[in-house]
Design an enzyme around this catalytic site. Structure first.
Site, PDB file in Angstrom:
ATOM      1  N   PRO A  53       0.849  -1.124  -0.107  1.00 26.64           N
ATOM      2  CA  PRO A  53       0.174  -0.090  -0.158  1.00 26.64           C
ATOM      3  C   PRO A  53       0.795   1.214   0.119  1.00 26.64           C
ATOM      4  O   PRO A  53       1.983   1.329   0.564  1.00 26.64           O
ATOM      5  CB  PRO A  53      -0.680  -0.155   1.128  1.00 26.64           C
ATOM      6  CG  PRO A  53       0.140  -0.826   2.261  1.00 26.64           C
ATOM      7  CD  PRO A  53       0.970  -1.774   1.464  1.00 26.64           C
ATOM      8  N   TYR A  72      -3.700  13.511 -14.018  1.00 26.66           N
ATOM      9  CA  TYR A  72      -4.669  12.586 -13.882  1.00 26.66           C
ATOM     10  C   TYR A  72      -6.009  13.628 -13.724  1.00 26.66           C
ATOM     11  O   TYR A  72      -7.139  12.503 -13.267  1.00 26.66           O
ATOM     12  CB  TYR A  72      -4.463  11.809 -12.629  1.00 26.66           C
ATOM     13  CG  TYR A  72      -3.157  11.212 -12.431  1.00 26.66           C
ATOM     14  CD1 TYR A  72      -2.486  10.508 -13.482  1.00 26.66           C
ATOM     15  CD2 TYR A  72      -2.304  11.484 -11.320  1.00 26.66           C
ATOM     16  CE1 TYR A  72      -1.360  10.103 -13.158  1.00 26.66           C
ATOM     17  CE2 TYR A  72      -1.300  11.299 -11.119  1.00 26.66           C
ATOM     18  CZ  TYR A  72      -0.562  10.348 -12.132  1.00 26.66           C
ATOM     19  OH  TYR A  72       0.571   9.949 -11.937  1.00 26.66           O
ATOM     20  N   CYS A  97       4.450  28.251 -16.579  1.00 29.00           N
ATOM     21  CA  CYS A  97       3.800  28.791 -17.963  1.00 29.00           C
ATOM     22  C   CYS A  97       3.049  27.631 -18.589  1.00 29.00           C
ATOM     23  O   CYS A  97       3.886  27.356 -19.592  1.00 29.00           O
ATOM     24  CB  CYS A  97       5.223  29.377 -18.523  1.00 29.00           C
ATOM     25  SG  CYS A  97       5.838  30.636 -17.695  1.00 29.00           S
TER      26      CYS A  97
HETATM   27  N1  LLP Z   1       3.213  -1.616  -5.620  1.00 32.42           N
HETATM   28  C1  LLP Z   1       3.380  -1.228  -7.149  1.00 32.42           C
HETATM   29  C2  LLP Z   1       4.435  -2.231  -7.952  1.00 32.42           C
HETATM   30  C3  LLP Z   1       3.210   0.048  -7.816  1.00 32.42           C
HETATM   31  O1  LLP Z   1       3.492   0.433  -8.865  1.00 32.42           O
HETATM   32  C4  LLP Z   1       2.467   1.029  -6.691  1.00 32.42           C
HETATM   33  C5  LLP Z   1       1.987   2.162  -7.265  1.00 32.42           C
HETATM   34  C6  LLP Z   1       2.238   0.682  -5.648  1.00 32.42           C
HETATM   35  C7  LLP Z   1       2.457  -0.852  -5.219  1.00 32.42           C
HETATM   36  C8  LLP Z   1       1.383   1.386  -4.447  1.00 32.42           C
HETATM   37  O2  LLP Z   1       0.194   1.794  -5.017  1.00 32.42           O
HETATM   38  P1  LLP Z   1      -1.037   2.652  -4.139  1.00 32.42           P
HETATM   39  O3  LLP Z   1      -1.412   1.699  -2.968  1.00 32.42           O
HETATM   40  O4  LLP Z   1      -0.261   3.970  -3.723  1.00 32.42           O
HETATM   41  O5  LLP Z   1      -2.256   2.861  -5.208  1.00 32.42           O
HETATM   42  N2  LLP Z   1       1.239   8.918  -9.305  1.00 32.42           N
HETATM   43  C9  LLP Z   1      -0.227   8.414  -9.192  1.00 32.42           C
HETATM   44  C10 LLP Z   1       0.045   6.946  -8.656  1.00 32.42           C
HETATM   45  C11 LLP Z   1       0.925   5.887  -9.291  1.00 32.42           C
HETATM   46  C12 LLP Z   1       1.057   4.640  -8.494  1.00 32.42           C
HETATM   47  C13 LLP Z   1       2.112   3.995  -9.242  1.00 32.42           C
HETATM   48  N3  LLP Z   1       2.303   2.578  -8.801  1.00 32.42           N
HETATM   49  C14 LLP Z   1      -1.061   9.204  -8.705  1.00 32.42           C
HETATM   50  O6  LLP Z   1      -0.648  10.173  -8.097  1.00 32.42           O
HETATM   51  O7  LLP Z   1      -2.229   8.926  -8.519  1.00 32.42           O
END
Ligand code: LLP
Length: 391
Positions: A276, A318, A343
């Site tokens: 997470p 996004y 900008c």
């Molecule tokens: N495991 C892997 C292999 C991942 O690539 C990610 C996130 C996570 C776990 C954690 O996911 P989470 O629990 O945070 O959803 N920048 C984007 C989110 C990109 C997520 C990339 N990978 C945003 O701001 O929404």
């Protein structure tokens, strides 16, 4: 987040945010460590028996990492930089799961040298490369196969990862070739796990459920050939509610997520792992920014602040909507676009947003920015990076 005597207070200990702006020089990310600790406990209880590896990419602040380490988390990393940051922040190599599609030879060598717990492999050439490097080093790499179940989830397409046209993981049809490679390299490769990550900001779990069922079958059939297979990593991705604070809805989503997970995986008799990121830290961070100008045109009122897509790119990338609250409450309301100094016309936080009236010099809090905020910040336009404060 609540107003007390018209001033905005944040976190379980109700910190007055205005007090943090006394010596303001540039935008500040504020993280509440008590909040992070309580989120971790809530998740750990809901997923009892599962080892939680915090996705460092969501928030690599050293104090945040120390806090999560001492709460009992491991670290999920995707680069040598993140491995180093995790180690500097107190994680041990055996707390670290290493994912990512583009691991270089140098990164793999360092990870093996350090002895990270597990490398989540994302392609056949990567598996071959790891075997080759480990062989030369006289090591046995502990690998998990990140499988791509070709399942869609309801999220922004840029953060979905579990479809076959995504670059992530390996199709189930690759399993025979992967098994061959593992069998040919028993000196240097040990299959310890199967892993999965469908994407981020999931608020509905039918795709997740389908993926777990598919991968469970793969796990069981792989285990017949590889008795060393003993871990199932079901990734991260649990979403949070950005529109309006709604902890009740989040806790019922968490219940649903954990019930599905347990229902499908609990009879596997293996270690369960999760990665997470957002769920642990998003609500625990706010970005403080100062109003520079109120600019009125025939079409709009722009509230121009000193932070923007350079510090929090989620709205531009996004179409994410982070609520914004003035630190001092006003009875009068305005409708405005809250925009930054960069900008680009994509440099906005919110458009046509109704908010308490503000003036030049006032401060605003951009809510729920503890995940993928500072970690995605840039110095575009040679603007300075924001500051970070932990409370
Ligand atoms: N495991 C892997 C292999 C991942 O690539 C990610 C996130 C996570 C776990 C954690 O996911 P989470 O629990 O945070 O959803 N920048 C984007 C989110 C990109 C997520 C990339 N990978 C945003 O701001 O929404």
């Amino acid at each position: 987040m609540e107003y007390i005597n018209n001033e905005l207070h944040f976190g379980p200990k109700k910190k007055n945010l205005s007090s943090l702006c006394a010596n303001y020089i540039r935008p500040i990310y504020v993280y509440d460590l008590d909040f992070i600790r309580s989120r971790f406990q809530q998740l750990a209880e809901a997923l009892a028996g599962v080892r939680l590896y915090f996705a460092v990419k969501a928030n690599p602040n050293p104090q945040v990492l120390q806090c999560l380490k001492s709460a009992g988390a491991g670290a999920d990393v995707v680069s040598l930089g993140e491995i180093k940051r995790a180690l500097e922040s107190g994680f041990l190599p055996e707390d670290i799961v290493y994912s990512g599609v583009g691991k270089t030879r140098h990164e793999i060598t360092e990870a093996l040298q350090l002895g990270v717990l597990q490398i989540n492999v994302e392609s056949l050439p990567e598996l071959q490369r790891i075997g080759e490097i480990a062989e030369k080093m006289g090591k046995k790499a502990q690998v998990a196969l990140r499988l791509n179940p070709d399942v869609s989830i309801q999220t922004h397409p840029y953060i979905a990862t579990g479809l076959r046209d995504n670059k992530f993981g390996m199709e189930l049809s690759m399993i025979p070739a992967l098994s061959d490679c593992l069998k040919k390299n028993t000196n240097s490769l040990e299959l310890v796990g199967v892993s999965l990550h469908l994407g981020s900001q999931m608020l509905e779990f039918s795709g997740y459920q389908e993926a777990l069922i598919k991968l469970k079958a793969s796990f069981l059939s792989l285990q017949k050939d590889f008795p060393t297979l003993r871990r199932f990593d079901f990734g991260g991705g649990l979403g949070v509610v950005y529109e309006k604070q709604d902890f009740e809805r989040e806790s019922s989503l968490l219940k649903e997520y954990s019930a599905i997970t347990k229902d499908i995986l609990s009879d596997l008799k293996c270690e369960l792992q999760s990665e997470p990121g957002r769920w642990l830290v998003a609500h625990a961070g706010v970005l403080l920014t100062q109003v520079q100008y109120i600019k009125k045109t025939s079409a709009k009122t722009f509230v121009i602040v000193d932070s923007g897509m350079n510090h929090l790119i989620r709205p531009s990338l996004y179409e994410a909507e982070h609520q914004i609250l003035p630190l001092v409450q006003s009875n009068k309301k305005i409708k405005c676009d809250v925009v930054g100094p960069i900008c680009e016309s994509s440099d906005f936080f919110l458009k046509d947003y109704e908010m308490g009236q503000v003036e030049e010099g006032d401060y605003l809090a951009v809510l729920d920015s503890g995940a993928y905020g500072y970690s995605m910040a840039s110095t575009y336009n040679l603007q300075e990076l924001p500051l970070e404060i932990c409370i």
